[in-house]
Write a protein that holds these residues in place. Sequence first.
Motif, PDB file in Angstrom:
ATOM      1  N   UNK A  12       0.751  -1.130   0.190  1.00  0.00           N
ATOM      2  CA  UNK A  12       0.097   0.077   0.095  1.00  0.00           C
ATOM      3  C   UNK A  12       0.741   1.226   0.019  1.00  0.00           C
ATOM      4  N   UNK A  13       0.411   2.254  -0.542  1.00  0.00           N
ATOM      5  CA  UNK A  13       1.003   3.497  -0.766  1.00  0.00           C
ATOM      6  C   UNK A  13       0.204   4.485  -0.231  1.00  0.00           C
ATOM      7  N   UNK A  14       0.673   5.451   0.471  1.00  0.00           N
ATOM      8  CA  UNK A  14       0.014   6.625   1.012  1.00  0.00           C
ATOM      9  C   UNK A  14      -0.002   7.759   0.043  1.00  0.00           C
ATOM     10  N   UNK A  15       0.939   7.949  -0.809  1.00  0.00           N
ATOM     11  CA  UNK A  15       0.512   9.104  -1.838  1.00  0.00           C
ATOM     12  C   UNK A  15       1.045   8.551  -3.148  1.00  0.00           C
ATOM     13  N   UNK A  16       0.694   9.436  -4.228  1.00  0.00           N
ATOM     14  CA  UNK A  16       0.882   8.963  -5.698  1.00  0.00           C
ATOM     15  C   UNK A  16       2.342   8.924  -5.915  1.00  0.00           C
ATOM     16  N   UNK A  17       3.083   9.945  -5.410  1.00  0.00           N
ATOM     17  CA  UNK A  17       4.290  10.004  -5.348  1.00  0.00           C
ATOM     18  C   UNK A  17       5.165   8.775  -4.946  1.00  0.00           C
ATOM     19  N   UNK A  18       4.964   8.319  -3.897  1.00  0.00           N
ATOM     20  CA  UNK A  18       5.331   6.870  -3.342  1.00  0.00           C
ATOM     21  C   UNK A  18       5.239   5.950  -4.370  1.00  0.00           C
ATOM     22  N   UNK A  19       3.990   5.754  -5.073  1.00  0.00           N
ATOM     23  CA  UNK A  19       3.612   4.717  -5.886  1.00  0.00           C
ATOM     24  C   UNK A  19       4.675   5.005  -7.227  1.00  0.00           C
TER      25      UNK A  19
END
Length: 52
Positions: A12-19
């Motif tokens: 799971x990712x908190x932000x689109x930037x992390x993804x």
Amino acid sequence: MTLKGELLHATSFVTMRQLRKHIKAYIEGFYNTQRLHSGLGYRTPLEFEGIN
């Protein structure tokens, strides 16, 4: 196997930037350099392009 199955399953990712960062690292670090592709004669994309 798909990108979802190889990379994203159970992550799971908190932000689109992390993804985006995770996907970029996966493509540059594994998918293009190590993963063999049947459509490319069981070579990596870099080998197929003559880069590696």
